[in-house]
Scaffold this motif. Structure first.
Motif, mmCIF file in Angstrom:
data_model
loop_
_atom_site.group_PDB
_atom_site.id
_atom_site.type_symbol
_atom_site.label_atom_id
_atom_site.label_comp_id
_atom_site.label_asym_id
_atom_site.label_seq_id
_atom_site.Cartn_x
_atom_site.Cartn_y
_atom_site.Cartn_z
ATOM 1 N N LYS A 164 15.122 42.422 55.554
ATOM 2 C CA LYS A 164 15.456 43.642 55.633
ATOM 3 C C LYS A 164 14.399 44.466 55.846
ATOM 4 C CE LYS A 164 19.722 43.901 53.118
ATOM 5 N NZ LYS A 164 20.123 44.041 51.513
ATOM 6 N N VAL A 167 8.093 46.293 56.438
ATOM 7 C CA VAL A 167 6.834 46.513 55.638
ATOM 8 C C VAL A 167 6.486 45.278 54.578
ATOM 9 C CG1 VAL A 167 5.885 48.147 54.199
ATOM 10 C CG2 VAL A 167 7.254 48.717 55.916
ATOM 11 N N LYS A 168 7.280 44.844 53.779
ATOM 12 C CA LYS A 168 7.529 43.995 52.713
ATOM 13 C C LYS A 168 7.155 42.466 53.465
ATOM 14 C CE LYS A 168 10.181 45.471 48.955
ATOM 15 N NZ LYS A 168 11.271 45.552 48.265
ATOM 16 N N LEU A 170 5.375 42.441 56.202
ATOM 17 C CA LEU A 170 3.827 42.434 56.513
ATOM 18 C C LEU A 170 2.975 42.341 55.334
ATOM 19 C CD1 LEU A 170 3.961 45.399 59.199
ATOM 20 C CD2 LEU A 170 3.350 42.995 59.652
ATOM 21 N N ILE A 171 3.461 42.811 54.173
ATOM 22 C CA ILE A 171 2.836 42.709 53.010
ATOM 23 C C ILE A 171 2.445 41.308 52.644
ATOM 24 C CG2 ILE A 171 2.708 42.946 50.539
ATOM 25 C CD1 ILE A 171 3.908 45.765 50.896
ATOM 26 N N PHE A 174 -0.022 39.800 55.251
ATOM 27 C CA PHE A 174 -1.345 40.021 55.120
ATOM 28 C C PHE A 174 -1.666 39.469 53.879
ATOM 29 C CE2 PHE A 174 -0.582 43.864 57.888
ATOM 30 C CZ PHE A 174 -1.516 43.396 58.799
ATOM 31 N N PHE A 175 -1.006 39.122 52.672
ATOM 32 C CA PHE A 175 -1.223 38.278 51.600
ATOM 33 C C PHE A 175 -1.783 36.841 51.965
ATOM 34 C CE2 PHE A 175 -0.222 35.534 48.114
ATOM 35 C CZ PHE A 175 -0.969 36.110 47.077
ATOM 36 N N LEU A 177 -2.455 35.807 54.891
ATOM 37 C CA LEU A 177 -3.687 35.697 55.597
ATOM 38 C C LEU A 177 -4.957 35.938 55.103
ATOM 39 C CD1 LEU A 177 -2.264 37.766 58.849
ATOM 40 C CD2 LEU A 177 -3.109 35.547 58.946
ATOM 41 N N ILE A 178 -4.794 36.781 53.817
ATOM 42 C CA ILE A 178 -6.025 36.814 53.007
ATOM 43 C C ILE A 178 -6.213 35.523 52.329
ATOM 44 C CG2 ILE A 178 -6.915 38.014 51.054
ATOM 45 C CD1 ILE A 178 -5.537 40.671 52.082
ATOM 46 N N ILE A 179 -5.314 34.705 51.649
ATOM 47 C CA ILE A 179 -5.532 33.774 50.868
ATOM 48 C C ILE A 179 -5.855 32.583 51.579
ATOM 49 C CG2 ILE A 179 -4.470 34.433 48.840
ATOM 50 C CD1 ILE A 179 -1.965 32.719 49.524
ATOM 51 N N HIS A 435 10.893 41.056 43.640
ATOM 52 C CA HIS A 435 10.745 42.368 44.231
ATOM 53 C C HIS A 435 11.305 42.388 45.737
ATOM 54 C CE1 HIS A 435 8.980 44.129 41.037
ATOM 55 N NE2 HIS A 435 8.111 43.196 40.807
ATOM 56 N N GLU A 436 11.911 41.157 46.101
ATOM 57 C CA GLU A 436 12.438 40.886 47.413
ATOM 58 C C GLU A 436 11.470 41.021 48.585
ATOM 59 O OE1 GLU A 436 15.379 44.081 47.672
ATOM 60 O OE2 GLU A 436 16.759 43.052 46.330
ATOM 61 N N ILE A 437 10.377 40.497 48.243
ATOM 62 C CA ILE A 437 9.412 40.124 49.346
ATOM 63 C C ILE A 437 9.532 39.004 49.813
ATOM 64 C CG2 ILE A 437 6.849 40.064 49.960
ATOM 65 C CD1 ILE A 437 6.226 41.990 47.292
ATOM 66 N N ASP B 19 9.135 48.991 43.977
ATOM 67 C CA ASP B 19 8.445 48.964 45.188
ATOM 68 C C ASP B 19 6.908 49.717 45.169
ATOM 69 O OD1 ASP B 19 10.124 47.369 46.323
ATOM 70 O OD2 ASP B 19 10.970 48.960 47.650
ATOM 71 N N VAL B 22 4.683 47.544 43.764
ATOM 72 C CA VAL B 22 4.467 46.293 44.383
ATOM 73 C C VAL B 22 3.284 46.913 45.287
ATOM 74 C CG1 VAL B 22 5.049 45.036 46.413
ATOM 75 C CG2 VAL B 22 6.503 45.020 44.375
ATOM 76 N N PHE B 29 -5.371 44.649 45.219
ATOM 77 C CA PHE B 29 -5.666 43.567 45.802
ATOM 78 C C PHE B 29 -6.513 43.596 47.095
ATOM 79 C CE2 PHE B 29 -4.679 39.305 47.826
ATOM 80 C CZ PHE B 29 -5.486 38.466 47.170
ATOM 81 N N PHE B 53 -12.379 38.408 59.376
ATOM 82 C CA PHE B 53 -11.223 38.127 59.458
ATOM 83 C C PHE B 53 -10.510 38.753 58.269
ATOM 84 C CE2 PHE B 53 -7.261 35.509 59.365
ATOM 85 C CZ PHE B 53 -6.714 35.677 60.549
ATOM 86 N N PRO B 54 -11.282 38.379 56.732
ATOM 87 C CA PRO B 54 -10.573 38.979 55.684
ATOM 88 C C PRO B 54 -10.287 40.262 55.552
ATOM 89 C CG PRO B 54 -12.187 37.275 55.065
ATOM 90 C CD PRO B 54 -11.996 37.371 56.774
ATOM 91 N N MET B 57 -7.842 41.714 57.427
ATOM 92 C CA MET B 57 -6.304 41.454 56.913
ATOM 93 C C MET B 57 -6.139 42.369 55.488
ATOM 94 S SD MET B 57 -5.185 39.723 58.981
ATOM 95 C CE MET B 57 -5.889 39.245 60.356
ATOM 96 N N LEU B 61 -3.368 45.012 54.469
ATOM 97 C CA LEU B 61 -2.557 44.646 53.436
ATOM 98 C C LEU B 61 -2.469 46.229 52.889
ATOM 99 C CD1 LEU B 61 -0.872 42.888 51.108
ATOM 100 C CD2 LEU B 61 -3.304 42.615 50.018
ATOM 101 N N SER B 64 -0.291 48.309 54.925
ATOM 102 C CA SER B 64 1.275 48.095 54.508
ATOM 103 C C SER B 64 1.867 48.458 53.197
ATOM 104 C CB SER B 64 1.582 46.793 55.030
ATOM 105 O OG SER B 64 1.017 45.990 54.706
ATOM 106 N N LEU B 68 4.762 51.225 52.140
ATOM 107 C CA LEU B 68 5.720 50.733 51.057
ATOM 108 C C LEU B 68 5.851 52.042 50.304
ATOM 109 C CD1 LEU B 68 7.801 48.436 50.533
ATOM 110 C CD2 LEU B 68 6.096 47.822 48.751
ATOM 111 N N GLN B 71 7.130 55.104 51.915
ATOM 112 C CA GLN B 71 8.752 54.864 51.993
ATOM 113 C C GLN B 71 9.852 54.910 50.973
ATOM 114 O OE1 GLN B 71 9.545 50.943 53.780
ATOM 115 N NE2 GLN B 71 9.267 51.692 55.816
#
Lengths: 507, 157
Positions: A164, A167-168, A170-171, A174-175, A177-179, A435-437, B19, B22, B29, B53-54, B57, B61, B64, B68, B71
């Motif tokens: 849905k 944004v979530k 993408l979060i 990105f999480f 892609l960082i880890i 949290h529906e991510i 949200d 979150v 982070f 790269f990090p 990213m 993060l 976004s 959120l 929003q």
């Protein structure tokens, strides 16, 4: 093409009872190994290589290819039934396979997965027979910039698997892609974000423990919470009837396009050294979604999604053999082990093999075909048994999944820290679920992130810091354009789907 | 979007509040990662280092997560406030790289839009002229050279 030799090689393989028996045993073992989270097709093949020492070349290749194909399909069984891909290649199968199980359509999903795996594998094997020199040449044109753009194209699927909220999604992405940059940087050897004494993280976050944590353990946590509160758990539907082991004609018609496309995508991506079943399954899923007539069904449990992912990862097994046989370069980790099996029998794969040992090349093609057939038979026989798994009482099933998951996390590197990591990821996955991510973007980025980063940096290093020159390479441009189209299209689809859901609520 | 009815209103409020949390966790982070990347050793002869790269990213993060939060806030006043803060942060972050004469008019344009200005042509004109005047005033009168990034050549004219 020497048709006489082709036919005689195929004939000698397909009539040799020893080869058939070995391939069948391999396929049966492969399906089981693949279905257990933590055991991959690669590991199965590696374990069996010593057993193939004393055998002739063709039966031993049949055995190993049987494990390879069986493992590729086996991964989808736990992906569909338990929400945990048994192998990384089945990661994309979760996206639609698990929702189908939740809808009570587990046998249908399994049948579709099996049929798609078989067809994908056959497409791979046939492409290999007739097109290998051509494909090998095209695959060699893939340098770092092409690989980078291929990864970007794969990543563009993120939005369409975000559910849905973009944004979530993408979060989560990105999480991930960082880890995926944690550990030793593969380009410079620099250690990033981890304490220098955490040796087990040097190679990055181990994929399988992370996978097991995010999906299996998180799912058990959520179910436990629900059961303790007296809610009806969502883990699996009880008492599903298996009325057929092959998909219905209607389903076959529905998935035909996805299967054929997936087979070719899988074959081609499999032929690119370094890209394997996991990547091809996601790319095929993305392509299928954006070309489907009902893209909004994807992610909610459509056979099309399962078929796209499964045909691509099995097509890969044929594709990966192409550079192995024609160039002597393994396309993925399994074929790297297969090289060993060839060499042990005194045969060095490479360009000369097509000149000197054409009969063996054709026999390998035939063995792959046979391996896929055996996989289909094992699958048909097993489907009723597999489905029983989810009819087991949850009080028994969920704790068992927990234990098997932890064992799976341990097995891959035989390292107790990996088990701890799986639990950490279980907690992360549980919190994300709450949290529906969406979790699938993390999965995707863990696979494609390292590929994107290392290839981008490799290219920039080669091009002396001029990253823009990447766009003078035709294949790179094609993938870039495809990625942009896929991004725009999936944002549009997401908007449309959200609007559709809003309208009935207002009325 | 979730269908809003009386019964679910409470739940909806809960998810919205969650949200925000979150988003806050995501931003924290991201910032931790960004700070860690600045402490990486610099490598010689490497066009794109291990921090590249990090850090990109982490910026993604943070962005976004911020979106959120924006929003999920329903109060329009607070929402606009957060957007304004985001515009100012983005302006500060890209100031030295892109230069005042590119960044400031864009920021001003967006801020004017936020204040409900409606004529786009006048918005563009006013923001350009204002920023140019501010730059000239600071340069000629106060002798402060605002960084112009790629347009630095203007100082040599």
């Amino acid at each position: 093409m020497d048709w006489g030799l082709l036919l005689s090689s195929y004939g000698s393989v397909l009539t040799d009872i020893n080869v058939i028996l070995m391939t069948f045993l391999g396929a049966a073992g492969g399906v089981i190994i693949g279905a257990i989270p933590g055991l991959t097709a690669t590991m199965g093949v590696a374990l069996l290589v010593p057993f193939s020492f004393g055998m002739d070349l063709i039966p031993s290749i049949g055995l190993l290819l049987g494990v390879y194909c069986g493992g590729m399909y086996g991964g989808s069984i736990s992906a569909i039934l338990l929400h945990t891909p048994g192998t990384p290649s089945a990661a994309a199968t979760v996206l639609d396979g698990w929702p189908m199980t939740q809808k009570g359509e587990a046998p249908r999903a399994l049948a579709v997965a099996m049929f798609a795996s078989f067809c994908g594998g056959m497409i791979g094997a046939l492409c290999m027979t007739f097109l290998s020199p051509l494909i090998a040449q095209a695959a060699l044109a893939f340098g770092p910039s092409e690989m980078f753009m291929l990864a970007v194209f794969g990543l563009s699927v993120i939005i369409s698997i975000s559910g849905k909220s973009i944004v979530k999604g993408l979060i989560a992405a990105f999480f991930g892609l960082i880890i995926c940059t944690f550990g030793m940087d593969k380009t410079s050897g620099y250690i990033r974000f981890i304490p220098t004494n955490a040796h087990f993280l040097y190679e990055g976050i181990p994929f399988i423990p992370a996978l097991i944590g995010l999906f299996a353990i998180a799912e058990v946590f959520s179910s436990l919470e629900g059961i303790a509160r007296g809610e009806k758990s969502s883990a699996g539907a009880v008492n599903v009837k298996v009325d057929r082991v092959l998909p219905s004609f209607k389903d076959i018609k529905l998935i035909a396009k996805n299967v054929i496309m997936g087979g070719f995508i899988g074959t081609f991506i499999g032929a690119i050294p370094g890209a394997g079943g996991d990547i091809s399954a996601f790319v095929s899923y993305g392509v299928s979604k954006s070309t489907s007539k009902h893209p909004e069904e994807f992610g909610k449990g459509t056979p099309e999604g399962v078929a796209a992912a499964e045909s691509a990862n099995n097509g890969c097994s044929g594709g990966a053999m192409i550079p192995l046989l024609s160039l002597g370069i393994p396309g993925d980790s399994v074929t790297a082990i297969l090289i060993g099996a060839f060499v042990m029998n005194g045969i060095t794969p490479g360009p000369m093999m097509y000149v000197e040992k054409l009969d063996i090349v054709y026999a390998v093609f035939a063995a792959l075909l046979l391996a896929n057939l055996c996989m289909l038979i094992v699958g048909c026989l097993g489907i009723r048994g597999f489905v029983k798994l989810i009819t087991i009482d949850k009080k028994i099933l969920l704790p068992s999944i927990m234990i098997v998951s932890l064992v799976g996390a341990y097995t891959i590197n035989q390292n107790i820290q990996d088990v701890g990591l799986a639990i950490v990821f279980g907690i992360i996955g549980y919190l994300f679920n709450k949290h529906e991510i969406p979790l699938s973007p993390i999965l995707l980025t863990l696979i494609l992130g390292p590929m994107a980063e290392s290839n981008l940096r490799r290219y920039v290093q080669i091009a002396d810091g001029n990253a823009i020159s990447m766009f003078t390479r035709p294949i790179t441009i094609i993938f870039a354009v495809l990625a942009i189209i896929s991004l725009i299209y999936s944002v549009y689809l997401n908007k449309k789907a959200n609007k559709k859901e809003e309208t009935p609520a207002e009325a | 979007m979730l269908p809003i009815s009386f019964k679910e209103d409470n739940n909806l409020k809960k998810t919205i509040k969650a949200d925000v949390y979150v988003g806050i966790v995501g931003i924290i982070f991201g910032i931790v990662i960004l700070i860690m990347t600045t402490q990486f050793e610099e490598l010689v002869n490497v066009p794109i280092g291990p921090e590249f790269f990090p850090s990109i990213m982490a910026t993604g993060l943070i962005t976004s997560s911020y979106v959120l939060i924006v929003q999920s806030i329903e109060d329009k006043g607070k929402k606009f406030l957060l957007i304004a803060i985001a515009i100012l942060i983005a302006m500060t972050a890209s100031w030295e790289l892109l230069g005042f004469l590119i960044v400031a008019p864009i920021a001003m344009f967006l801020l004017m839009k936020l204040f409900n200005f409606e004529n786009y042509f006048r918005m563009a004109l006013i923001s350009l002229v204002t920023c140019a005047l501010v730059w000239l005033l600071f340069w000629k009168v106060l002798a402060v050279e605002l960084p112009l990034g790629p347009m630095d050549f203007l100082y040599t004219l």
